[in-house]
Scaffold this motif. Structure first.
Motif, PDB file in Angstrom:
ATOM      1  N   ARG A 257       0.979  -1.318  -0.161  1.00 29.29           N
ATOM      2  CA  ARG A 257       0.054   0.051   0.096  1.00 29.29           C
ATOM      3  C   ARG A 257       0.935   1.305   0.033  1.00 29.29           C
ATOM      4  O   ARG A 257       0.365   2.447  -0.747  1.00 29.29           O
ATOM      5  N   THR A 258       1.835   1.317   0.582  1.00 34.07           N
ATOM      6  CA  THR A 258       2.765   2.498   1.015  1.00 34.07           C
ATOM      7  C   THR A 258       3.545   2.703  -0.216  1.00 34.07           C
ATOM      8  O   THR A 258       3.789   3.872  -0.497  1.00 34.07           O
ATOM      9  N   LEU A 259       4.280   1.681  -0.797  1.00 35.85           N
ATOM     10  CA  LEU A 259       5.221   1.918  -1.715  1.00 35.85           C
ATOM     11  C   LEU A 259       5.225   2.474  -2.962  1.00 35.85           C
ATOM     12  O   LEU A 259       5.870   3.160  -3.717  1.00 35.85           O
ATOM     13  N   PRO A 260       3.890   1.972  -3.640  1.00 36.70           N
ATOM     14  CA  PRO A 260       3.398   2.648  -4.604  1.00 36.70           C
ATOM     15  C   PRO A 260       3.269   4.145  -4.608  1.00 36.70           C
ATOM     16  O   PRO A 260       3.849   4.896  -5.576  1.00 36.70           O
ATOM     17  N   PHE A 261       2.930   4.793  -3.539  1.00 33.26           N
ATOM     18  CA  PHE A 261       2.591   6.299  -3.432  1.00 33.26           C
ATOM     19  C   PHE A 261       3.955   6.665  -3.074  1.00 33.26           C
ATOM     20  O   PHE A 261       4.250   7.630  -3.575  1.00 33.26           O
ATOM     21  N   PHE A 262       4.813   5.935  -2.257  1.00 33.83           N
ATOM     22  CA  PHE A 262       6.296   6.520  -2.169  1.00 33.83           C
ATOM     23  C   PHE A 262       6.848   6.703  -3.518  1.00 33.83           C
ATOM     24  O   PHE A 262       7.426   7.696  -3.832  1.00 33.83           O
ATOM     25  N   GLU A 263       6.833   5.668  -4.403  1.00 34.30           N
ATOM     26  CA  GLU A 263       7.485   5.933  -5.695  1.00 34.30           C
ATOM     27  C   GLU A 263       7.058   6.811  -6.425  1.00 34.30           C
ATOM     28  O   GLU A 263       7.673   7.317  -7.176  1.00 34.30           O
TER      29      GLU A 263
ATOM     30  N   ALA B  16       4.799   9.502  -5.699  1.00 29.85           N
ATOM     31  CA  ALA B  16       4.555  11.067  -5.146  1.00 29.85           C
ATOM     32  C   ALA B  16       5.693  11.524  -4.466  1.00 29.85           C
ATOM     33  O   ALA B  16       6.304  12.475  -4.830  1.00 29.85           O
ATOM     34  N   ILE B  17       6.318  10.787  -3.542  1.00 28.58           N
ATOM     35  CA  ILE B  17       7.319  11.417  -2.786  1.00 28.58           C
ATOM     36  C   ILE B  17       8.678  11.133  -3.579  1.00 28.58           C
ATOM     37  O   ILE B  17       9.516  11.926  -3.734  1.00 28.58           O
TER      38      ILE B  17
ATOM     39  N   GLY C 159      14.417  17.160  -7.679  1.00 28.12           N
ATOM     40  CA  GLY C 159      15.461  17.934  -6.516  1.00 28.12           C
ATOM     41  C   GLY C 159      14.902  18.430  -5.425  1.00 28.12           C
ATOM     42  O   GLY C 159      15.580  19.196  -4.821  1.00 28.12           O
ATOM     43  N   LYS C 160      13.643  18.325  -5.001  1.00 31.50           N
ATOM     44  CA  LYS C 160      13.180  18.667  -3.699  1.00 31.50           C
ATOM     45  C   LYS C 160      13.613  18.132  -2.628  1.00 31.50           C
ATOM     46  O   LYS C 160      13.910  16.776  -2.569  1.00 31.50           O
ATOM     47  N   ASP C 161      13.665  18.811  -1.509  1.00 30.87           N
ATOM     48  CA  ASP C 161      13.589  18.161  -0.171  1.00 30.87           C
ATOM     49  C   ASP C 161      12.301  17.711   0.588  1.00 30.87           C
ATOM     50  O   ASP C 161      11.540  18.847   0.525  1.00 30.87           O
ATOM     51  N   VAL C 162      12.315  16.628   1.012  1.00 27.28           N
ATOM     52  CA  VAL C 162      10.989  16.163   1.521  1.00 27.28           C
ATOM     53  C   VAL C 162      10.898  15.325   2.765  1.00 27.28           C
ATOM     54  O   VAL C 162      11.897  14.903   3.508  1.00 27.28           O
TER      55      VAL C 162
END
Length: 201
Positions: A130-136, A138-139, A146-149
């Motif tokens: 559930r988490t990793l597709p969103f991580f890949e 969006a984050i 080049g953004k800091d998150v």
């Protein structure tokens, strides 16, 4: 080099009471509030472009207190994909009482194994799915720009991300513990590759 910071929320009421929390929306304790503020102190002077958090109050409250303390005012994206692992029928139960009822070994498997879920709940494998597709999407999408998150989420959603970033094998991830309120600072290549890690304890 883009920076990704992961923070597990501060101590919640049910952490204090040794209860399975999962998706139940419980607040921070006074200790949790202090941990969130300390995380903000540790991140003071750092800049970020965006923050992510879950749909659960304890993570949102931690992020708010952290930002206030660190002097940050970030756009915040909330998503259920970052919610804690769902503990199913165990949610609300005391962990010691549950071990007395089902046995230490069974409860340890439910809590710590990678692939075995508690009754009607999620395993870490399910949480990662559930988490990793969103991580890949969006984050890391932000990292590639080049953004800091900054990500303030939960023990298991963050462990799924740690597993991906640090290439932790399935048989080793049960031993990975993330302390409440302690920032993990990752230096990443814009392709998402790990360049360095610092724990701000």
């Amino acid at each position: 080099m883009p920076t990704l910071v992961l923070v597990r929320h501060g101590q919640s009421l049910w952490n204090l009471e040794n209860r399975f929390t999962g998706w139940v929306d419980v607040p921070l304790t006074e200790t949790g509030i202090a941990e969130a503020r300390l995380a903000g102190e540790r991140l003071r002077g750092r800049s970020f472009d965006v923050a992510y958090t879950s749909r659960l109050t304890r993570a949102q409250q931690t992020l708010s207190l952290l930002q206030e303390t660190a002097g940050l005012q970030l756009p915040v994206i909330q998503d259920e994909a970052l919610n804690e692992r769902h503990y199913g029928d165990l949610q609300g139960l005391n962990k010691a009482d549950t071990a007395a009822r089902y046995g230490d070994e069974q409860v340890h498997i439910w809590r710590r194994s990678f692939a075995t879920p508690p009754p009607n709940g999620e395993s870490l494998k399910d949480t990662a799915a559930r988490t990793l597709p969103f991580f890949e999407r969006a984050i890391l999408g932000d990292i590639r720009q080049g953004k800091d998150v900054l990500v303030v989420a939960h023990g298991n959603s963050n462990r799924a991300i740690v597993m991906r970033l640090e290439d932790v094998p399935e048989d080793e991830i049960p031993g990975v513990e993330l302390a409440t309120g302690v920032p993990l600072v990752y230096g990443l290549g814009e392709d998402g590759s790990l360049q360095g890690k610092t724990i701000l304890e």
